[in-house]
Design a protein around this motif. Sequence first.
Motif, PDB file in Angstrom:
ATOM      1  N   ALA A 235      51.119  33.382  36.766  1.00 35.38           N
ATOM      2  CA  ALA A 235      50.886  34.796  37.079  1.00 35.38           C
ATOM      3  C   ALA A 235      51.121  35.685  35.867  1.00 35.38           C
ATOM      4  CB  ALA A 235      51.797  35.239  38.227  1.00 35.38           C
ATOM      5  N   PHE A 239      48.655  38.861  35.428  1.00 31.78           N
ATOM      6  CA  PHE A 239      49.397  40.083  35.743  1.00 31.78           C
ATOM      7  C   PHE A 239      49.533  40.951  34.488  1.00 31.78           C
ATOM      8  CE2 PHE A 239      51.875  38.941  39.864  1.00 31.78           C
ATOM      9  CZ  PHE A 239      50.685  38.536  40.448  1.00 31.78           C
ATOM     10  N   LEU A 242      46.202  42.615  34.106  1.00 37.72           N
ATOM     11  CA  LEU A 242      46.010  43.692  35.088  1.00 37.72           C
ATOM     12  C   LEU A 242      46.782  44.952  34.693  1.00 37.72           C
ATOM     13  CD1 LEU A 242      46.179  41.656  38.424  1.00 37.72           C
ATOM     14  CD2 LEU A 242      44.162  42.790  37.470  1.00 37.72           C
ATOM     15  N   SER A 293      54.948  42.525  43.487  1.00 37.34           N
ATOM     16  CA  SER A 293      53.942  43.126  44.366  1.00 37.34           C
ATOM     17  C   SER A 293      54.011  44.648  44.324  1.00 37.34           C
ATOM     18  CB  SER A 293      54.127  42.622  45.803  1.00 37.34           C
ATOM     19  OG  SER A 293      55.308  43.151  46.384  1.00 37.34           O
ATOM     20  N   ILE A 364      44.051  36.966  43.528  1.00 37.99           N
ATOM     21  CA  ILE A 364      44.173  37.934  42.435  1.00 37.99           C
ATOM     22  C   ILE A 364      42.819  38.547  42.117  1.00 37.99           C
ATOM     23  CG2 ILE A 364      44.773  38.251  40.004  1.00 37.99           C
ATOM     24  CD1 ILE A 364      46.800  36.014  40.299  1.00 37.99           C
ATOM     25  N   ASP A 365      41.768  37.703  42.086  1.00 34.85           N
ATOM     26  CA  ASP A 365      40.416  38.185  41.775  1.00 34.85           C
ATOM     27  C   ASP A 365      39.903  39.156  42.835  1.00 34.85           C
ATOM     28  OD1 ASP A 365      39.843  37.059  39.327  1.00 34.85           O
ATOM     29  OD2 ASP A 365      39.019  35.209  40.169  1.00 34.85           O
ATOM     30  N   GLY A 369      46.821  41.683  42.618  1.00 32.63           N
ATOM     31  CA  GLY A 369      48.090  41.015  42.365  1.00 32.63           C
ATOM     32  C   GLY A 369      49.106  41.183  43.469  1.00 32.63           C
ATOM     33  N   ALA A 372      48.412  38.610  46.274  1.00 39.71           N
ATOM     34  CA  ALA A 372      48.761  37.272  45.807  1.00 39.71           C
ATOM     35  C   ALA A 372      50.279  37.083  45.777  1.00 39.71           C
ATOM     36  CB  ALA A 372      48.173  37.034  44.415  1.00 39.71           C
ATOM     37  N   SER A 373      51.013  38.113  45.366  1.00 40.54           N
ATOM     38  CA  SER A 373      52.478  38.035  45.308  1.00 40.54           C
ATOM     39  C   SER A 373      53.077  37.878  46.702  1.00 40.54           C
ATOM     40  CB  SER A 373      53.037  39.293  44.640  1.00 40.54           C
ATOM     41  OG  SER A 373      52.601  39.398  43.304  1.00 40.54           O
TER      42      SER A 373
END
Length: 405
Positions: A235, A239, A242, A293, A364-365, A369, A372-373
């Motif tokens: 990540a 991350f 992002l 998150s 994530i895509d 994020g 996903a977290s």
Amino acid sequence: MGHRRSMRIQPFGLAFIAFRFSRNSYFHVAFSVLYFQSLGFSLATALSLESFYYIAKAGCEVPCGVFADSVGRKLTLVLGSLAAASCYLGLGLCDQYWQMMLFEAGLGLSMSMASGTDSALVYDEYKALAKTAEYEHVESIGWGMRNIARGVASAFGSLFATWYTMGSTFILTSIAIFMSAPVAAIFLKEGGRRKTSLGAVVASAASLVRRNAEYRRVLLQFAIITIGVKAGFWAFQPFSDLHHLPLEWIGTCFTALLFISLVASFFVKRICRVFGLLHTQTALIVAAFAIMSLSFASEGKAGILIVSLGLALHAIAQGISDPIMRILINRYADSDSRATAMSVASMAGDGSFSLVAPLFGYLIDKQGGAAASIAIVAVTLCSLYPDLIKLHQAGMKKQTVHKRG
């Protein structure tokens, strides 16, 4: 004076530490996923390459563990280093998905030859000298050297990538890992264990899984916890992207996180004193991903600061994870199948993450994020289930005894 003498490390222990350093000098590790994306792959596709690595590693863990226990652990380490060096060289020179897929699978094989084998070899040598306490000290230092190697290499690798190309750092990694082969061949010691047949190794490992409920519980919990440990490791790159972290900063930030892991690896027992070995990892991973998150609700420096806090907590969890697994498995495993027992544990963890990695990249895509977290938080909490069942069974047993009384 007596304390200083008791902390003196055996020559083969020093060789083990040097082997760990050279074997883990990954100059590309801070941005490998970004490199795959630079070749035109989506994040989900890039992480699917990592899945080939973990699937191959999981599938080869037990056969390689059996090979190490029956044929020779030192030989297995040398072959693993040579295979890894060849695969990293290939990754640095190719740009086609199917080629990278094969090299990632080859890396999985090479890592399955190393995971647990070095620890099993050194543990039995210390056991023969009746110095298993020194082994735990050396294991922690070796894990620390692993993090130092990755930190120094990734920091330099980020600069090297800006000077040349990201692909060239894979070639540097290949050279560094190649050097670990002669270290293992010349300086590691393997003489404190009697040779065992293939059948004896398999029988010993099967007996351990069948008769030891605590070993089975550790396997299940470690497999679930490993998903969070490895997800946090991967990540870091997306991350950071992002949150728009510059490439030249990525290696330095990654090094800082590895330094946190390094410090944590030296204080495993102190960190885990309150919640225990496995539950401490669960608490750290849940807290880390919950905080990460929240970082996506903020932009700019605030978001970077919050995600950094989460990654720092995860770095602690990562720093204590591998020493905990090796210490626990060495408590239960027999000498005949020690490397195999560790391979089973690694297979459980890698196999679990190989199933989750593409889904993690997809979240994530497509969802961001934060989603996903939260998904990783939910998965990690499942590691508490075996202990909840155990507590429930103990409570029912106590009630039954009370009624009979």
